[in-house]
Design an enzyme around this catalytic site. Structure first.
Site, PDB file in Angstrom:
ATOM      1  N   ASP A  86       0.879  -1.171   0.000  1.00  0.00           N
ATOM      2  CA  ASP A  86       0.000   0.000   0.000  1.00  0.00           C
ATOM      3  C   ASP A  86       0.912   1.216   0.000  1.00  0.00           C
ATOM      4  O   ASP A  86       1.641   1.462   0.967  1.00  0.00           O
ATOM      5  CB  ASP A  86      -0.886  -0.007   1.249  1.00  0.00           C
ATOM      6  CG  ASP A  86      -1.871   1.157   1.291  1.00  0.00           C
ATOM      7  OD1 ASP A  86      -1.640   2.174   0.607  1.00  0.00           O
ATOM      8  OD2 ASP A  86      -2.871   1.056   2.033  1.00  0.00           O
ATOM      9  N   ASN A 113       3.388   4.359 -10.582  1.00  0.00           N
ATOM     10  CA  ASN A 113       2.131   4.279 -11.331  1.00  0.00           C
ATOM     11  C   ASN A 113       0.901   4.151 -10.439  1.00  0.00           C
ATOM     12  O   ASN A 113      -0.217   4.371 -10.900  1.00  0.00           O
ATOM     13  CB  ASN A 113       2.199   3.083 -12.296  1.00  0.00           C
ATOM     14  CG  ASN A 113       0.903   2.876 -13.044  1.00  0.00           C
ATOM     15  OD1 ASN A 113       0.475   3.719 -13.813  1.00  0.00           O
ATOM     16  ND2 ASN A 113       0.252   1.732 -12.810  1.00  0.00           N
ATOM     17  N   TYR A 179      -8.579  14.748  -7.760  1.00  0.00           N
ATOM     18  CA  TYR A 179      -7.664  14.170  -8.745  1.00  0.00           C
ATOM     19  C   TYR A 179      -6.757  15.241  -9.343  1.00  0.00           C
ATOM     20  O   TYR A 179      -5.531  15.077  -9.404  1.00  0.00           O
ATOM     21  CB  TYR A 179      -8.474  13.475  -9.844  1.00  0.00           C
ATOM     22  CG  TYR A 179      -7.644  12.654 -10.786  1.00  0.00           C
ATOM     23  CD1 TYR A 179      -7.098  11.436 -10.383  1.00  0.00           C
ATOM     24  CD2 TYR A 179      -7.413  13.081 -12.091  1.00  0.00           C
ATOM     25  CE1 TYR A 179      -6.335  10.672 -11.250  1.00  0.00           C
ATOM     26  CE2 TYR A 179      -6.656  12.323 -12.972  1.00  0.00           C
ATOM     27  CZ  TYR A 179      -6.118  11.123 -12.549  1.00  0.00           C
ATOM     28  OH  TYR A 179      -5.355  10.368 -13.414  1.00  0.00           O
ATOM     29  N   LYS A 183      -2.685  15.464  -8.728  1.00  0.00           N
ATOM     30  CA  LYS A 183      -1.804  15.266  -9.874  1.00  0.00           C
ATOM     31  C   LYS A 183      -0.966  16.517 -10.147  1.00  0.00           C
ATOM     32  O   LYS A 183       0.201  16.421 -10.546  1.00  0.00           O
ATOM     33  CB  LYS A 183      -2.613  14.884 -11.108  1.00  0.00           C
ATOM     34  CG  LYS A 183      -3.179  13.469 -11.057  1.00  0.00           C
ATOM     35  CD  LYS A 183      -2.078  12.419 -10.998  1.00  0.00           C
ATOM     36  CE  LYS A 183      -2.606  11.010 -11.069  1.00  0.00           C
ATOM     37  NZ  LYS A 183      -1.533   9.988 -11.026  1.00  0.00           N
ATOM     38  N   THR A 212      -9.516   1.987 -18.648  1.00  0.00           N
ATOM     39  CA  THR A 212      -9.103   1.093 -17.568  1.00  0.00           C
ATOM     40  C   THR A 212     -10.204   1.061 -16.511  1.00  0.00           C
ATOM     41  O   THR A 212     -11.169   1.834 -16.581  1.00  0.00           O
ATOM     42  CB  THR A 212      -7.796   1.576 -16.919  1.00  0.00           C
ATOM     43  OG1 THR A 212      -8.028   2.861 -16.308  1.00  0.00           O
ATOM     44  CG2 THR A 212      -6.679   1.710 -17.954  1.00  0.00           C
TER      45      THR A 212
END
Length: 282
Positions: A86, A113, A179, A183, A212
């Site tokens: 994790d 990733n 998000y 990022k 995905t």
């Protein structure tokens, strides 16, 4: 961040990043590559390409079962160490790096990733604040943790640290604040890696818009998910090969034709301040 580059937009492998020479020549033989979020999707594709190119692999993700499946697949190509991890847990990352060095003795390339997204469906004030922070935690704390423990080893090999970023790092998409903020923070962390670890070549790379499990949390964006899983994998083989070190310490999109970027923008990039999200003081 600089304006959009005027280059061909790519959605799959193209001649400049053709991985076949790496596969044939085993150009990554003797290299040790660590990949987080490697149990499926983009991470699995990246791991497979490095394995085909001869690298030894360390793959990490939370699920032992999915890691075992990937290890079984690419283990026929190269030596693979699978470590359930994790990325938000510092002890887990420390164990991951200790296991890597114990097994292989060094580390040449890290592909960070592991990431998290959430549905972009309503204002953050209407979302569970704990879920909002969990996305931020995975995307920036997880990135920081792997950088913290991996960079001293990459200093020794003058290796590569690749943050799998997103085009969202440079956008303000409604309802996607967790998000986008996390990022974007990753881009700034990349600058500190460049300043504090100058021997390491650090990249923030947008992998493309790929269908995905994570991206399908927002099915309304499916029409834009037109890129292949092989595009980022081949892109990373290219930019960690040594040929494109001039591109280090920047943000790069897998959709940008790498050959055209080199031809049109290399001088501008190497002069500094281009493809970098930074505060320019007078």
């Amino acid at each position: 961040m600089s304006e959009d580059l005027q280059v061909t937009e790519r959605h799959d492998i193209y001649p400049t990043i053709d991985p076949k020479p790496h596969f044939t020549e085993q150009s990554y033989a003797g290299k040790v590559v660590l990949i987080t979020g490697a149990s499926k999707g983009i991470g699995e594709s990246i791991a497979t390409f490095y394995a085909k190119a001869g690298a030894s692999l360390v793959i990490a993700a939370r699920s032992q079962a999915t890691l075992d499946a990937v290890q079984k697949t690419i283990g026929v190509l190269t030596e693979v160490l699978a470590v359930p991890t994790d990325v938000t847990e510092t002890n887990a990352i420390e164990h991951l790096l200790n296991a890597t060095i114990s097994k292989f003795g060094k580390l040449d390339i890290v592909i960070a990733n592991a990431g998290k997204a959430d549905p972009w469906d309503k204002p953050f004030t209407e979302k569970d604040p704990n879920e909002w922070w969990k996305t931020v935690e995975v995307n920036i704390r997880g990135l920081y943790n792997i950088a913290h423990y991996a960079l001293p080893h990459l200093d020794k090999t003058e290796g590569y640290f690749v943050n799998i970023s997103s085009a969202a790092a440079n956008s303000r998409t409604p309802f996607a604040s967790a998000y986008c903020v996390s990022k974007h923070a990753g881009l700034r962390l990349n600058e500190f890696i460049a300043m504090e670890h100058p021997k390491v070549k650090a990249f923030s790379v947008h992998p493309g818009s790929i269908k995905t499990d994570t991206s399908m949390l927002n099915p309304s964006w499916e029409a834009y998910m037109v890129d292949t899983l092989q595009l980022p994998a081949a892109t990373l083989l290219a930019i960690t090969s040594g040929k494109y070190n001039w591109l280090a310490n920047t943000f790069f999109s897998s959709n940008w034709d790498l050959g055209e970027v080199e031809k049109k923008y290399k001088d501008k990039i190497t002069s500094g301040g281009f493809l970098v999200s930074q505060l320019n003081l007078p």
